[in-house]
Design a protein around this motif. Structure first.
Motif, PDB file in Angstrom:
ATOM      1  N   PRO A  28       3.882  -4.641  -7.664  1.00  0.00           N
ATOM      2  CA  PRO A  28       4.194  -3.297  -7.160  1.00  0.00           C
ATOM      3  C   PRO A  28       2.944  -2.417  -7.141  1.00  0.00           C
ATOM      4  CG  PRO A  28       5.534  -3.885  -9.092  1.00  0.00           C
ATOM      5  CD  PRO A  28       4.437  -4.881  -8.998  1.00  0.00           C
ATOM      6  N   VAL A  29       2.997  -1.369  -6.330  1.00  0.00           N
ATOM      7  CA  VAL A  29       1.933  -0.365  -6.296  1.00  0.00           C
ATOM      8  C   VAL A  29       2.558   1.011  -6.533  1.00  0.00           C
ATOM      9  CG1 VAL A  29       0.352  -1.652  -4.827  1.00  0.00           C
ATOM     10  CG2 VAL A  29       2.112  -0.230  -3.772  1.00  0.00           C
TER      11      VAL A  29
ATOM     12  N   TYR B  34      -2.891  12.328  -8.290  1.00  0.00           N
ATOM     13  CA  TYR B  34      -3.677  12.176  -9.516  1.00  0.00           C
ATOM     14  C   TYR B  34      -4.377  10.825  -9.553  1.00  0.00           C
ATOM     15  CZ  TYR B  34      -4.755  11.631 -14.490  1.00  0.00           C
ATOM     16  OH  TYR B  34      -5.388  11.393 -15.680  1.00  0.00           O
ATOM     17  N   LYS B  35      -3.610   9.740  -9.370  1.00  0.00           N
ATOM     18  CA  LYS B  35      -4.235   8.424  -9.363  1.00  0.00           C
ATOM     19  C   LYS B  35      -3.316   7.416  -8.689  1.00  0.00           C
ATOM     20  CE  LYS B  35      -2.661   6.420 -13.745  1.00  0.00           C
ATOM     21  NZ  LYS B  35      -3.107   5.704 -14.970  1.00  0.00           N
ATOM     22  N   ALA B  36      -3.896   6.266  -8.336  1.00  0.00           N
ATOM     23  CA  ALA B  36      -3.137   5.162  -7.742  1.00  0.00           C
ATOM     24  C   ALA B  36      -3.376   3.910  -8.564  1.00  0.00           C
ATOM     25  CB  ALA B  36      -3.563   4.932  -6.296  1.00  0.00           C
TER      26      ALA B  36
ATOM     27  N   GLN C 264       0.819  -1.206   0.000  1.00  0.00           N
ATOM     28  CA  GLN C 264       0.000   0.000   0.000  1.00  0.00           C
ATOM     29  C   GLN C 264       0.859   1.264   0.000  1.00  0.00           C
ATOM     30  OE1 GLN C 264      -3.269  -0.216   2.964  1.00  0.00           O
ATOM     31  NE2 GLN C 264      -2.652  -2.346   3.278  1.00  0.00           N
ATOM     32  N   ILE C 265       0.279   2.323  -0.548  1.00  0.00           N
ATOM     33  CA  ILE C 265       0.833   3.674  -0.429  1.00  0.00           C
ATOM     34  C   ILE C 265      -0.313   4.583  -0.014  1.00  0.00           C
ATOM     35  CG2 ILE C 265       2.002   5.599  -1.561  1.00  0.00           C
ATOM     36  CD1 ILE C 265       3.103   3.639  -3.611  1.00  0.00           C
ATOM     37  N   MET C 266      -0.154   5.255   1.099  1.00  0.00           N
ATOM     38  CA  MET C 266      -1.145   6.227   1.556  1.00  0.00           C
ATOM     39  C   MET C 266      -0.429   7.528   1.872  1.00  0.00           C
ATOM     40  SD  MET C 266      -2.020   4.243   5.127  1.00  0.00           S
ATOM     41  CE  MET C 266      -1.655   2.600   4.490  1.00  0.00           C
TER      42      MET C 266
END
Length: 350
Positions: A340-341, A301-303, A283-285
């Motif tokens: 990957p994220v 912009y987007k994930a 995750q990336i937050m």
């Protein structure tokens, strides 16, 4: 390396223009990513680590050849994350399951990445498996100002023995001139079961939250990214109750955290699979200032999950799963058991 300027069509769903209108505006764009590299160990036995149990050290032949292929495969993936939008590899990428700084240097010097001139930030962790976290950054796009490693001290609930795990890495610096902060994680696993191991990840979340709080005490508007393999989903207690990460942008208050990965999970997407079920552990937050609608500085912009077709198994029992590097005691010439994220950041330019 120049920062790419692109022309994006910003639609009304971003709240920038009217319902029936659209306009073209020029933006700089950067990708921030995270990737669990699945046991990226070298072939040198380190007597201070339990690296003998790594998949590559358990192989009886061609360790050097396997290592080169493993590095090449990882570098290929990193070079392509976010490239469809930014026409560039990630400006910054956090990584986990690395043995040491040497493997990160080999990765950065691979032909897929060497032209990007990646810098490396790494500290040794006390982890029992001998794995660490690290950060790679394009030197032309990100300038580190400070870095520190933060030890996670936890104990087994039953035995009360110390559990040696990964430290958390905090890096602050200027991304294309703007101050940002990255916290790179690899939280304790679910070994022994989710319930029995839950307290360890809650402790990890509390450490991450303390790091966020310390940065926000200095600057409530700090742009902070929390990234990593959390071994928990966006809806688990560690993320929802400890970090208090929100799924909806409008619910994020000042000093709050937005987690775009929860929306991906609700769509049935995941980054790793186990027993015919998907999880979104990677995750990336980030904090609220990256959600503002003033694009005079970098905003979200987007994930996404980088799950290109070549990263998946094509046949057999594990069809559709991430194509991991090691299985059944051998090298598959695959990539990782995690996808990957990434998140894409944009900034308006004249």
């Amino acid at each position: 390396m120049r920062t790419l300027k692109i022309c994006l069509t910003i639609l009304c769903l971003f709240g920038l223009v009217g319902v029936n209108a659209q306009e073209k505006r020029n933006f700089k764009i950067h990708t921030v990513a995270f990737y669990n590299l699945e046991n990226l160990f070298d072939t040198i036995n380190n007597p201070l680590k339990f690296d003998e149990a790594s998949p590559i050290m358990e192989m009886n032949f061609d360790r050097g050849g396997v290592y080169k292929k493993k590095v090449r495969n990882m570098a290929r993936v990193i070079s392509e994350i976010g490239k469809d939008v930014s026409n560039n590899s990630p400006a910054v990428i956090g990584v986990s399951e690395i043995e040491n700084r040497d493997v990160m240097e080999d990765l950065a010097n691979d032909p897929h990445l060497i032209q990007k001139d990646y810098g490396i930030i790494h500290y040794e962790s006390p982890d029992a498996r001998g794995i660490d976290v690290g950060l790679m950054y394009q030197k032309s796009l990100f300038v580190p100002l400070s870095k520190s490693s933060h030890e996670l001290v936890i104990y087994d609930d039953l035995t009360r023995d110390r559990v040696l795990t990964r430290d958390q890495l905090l890096v602050s610096g200027k991304l294309d001139g703007e101050l940002v902060h990255f916290i790179v994680n690899h939280w304790p696993s679910r070994s022994g079961g989710e319930a029995r191991s839950r307290s360890k990840r809650i402790a990890a979340a509390k450490l991450s939250k303390r790091l966020v709080d310390s940065l926000q005490a200095i600057d409530p508007y700090a742009k902070i990214f929390i990234m990593g393999d959390l071994n928990d989903n966006p809806t688990n207690t560690s993320v929802k109750d400890i970090l208090k990460a929100e799924r909806k942008k409008e619910k994020v208050k000042l000093k709050g955290i937005y987690n775009p990965m929860e929306n991906l999970q609700k769509k049935g997407l995941g980054t790793n699979a186990w027993r015919d079920g998907w999880s979104l552990f990677d995750q990336i937050m980030f904090t609220k200032p990256l959600l503002e609608k003033d694009y005079s500085s970098f905003r979200f912009y987007k994930a996404g999950i980088f799950n290109k077709n070549y990263l998946t198994n094509k046949r057999g029992r594990w069809k559709g799963y991430p194509l991991r590097s090691f299985a059944d005691g051998g090298f598959t010439n695959g990539f990782s058991d995690h996808f990957p994220v990434y998140v894409t950041l944009i900034k308006e330019v004249n």
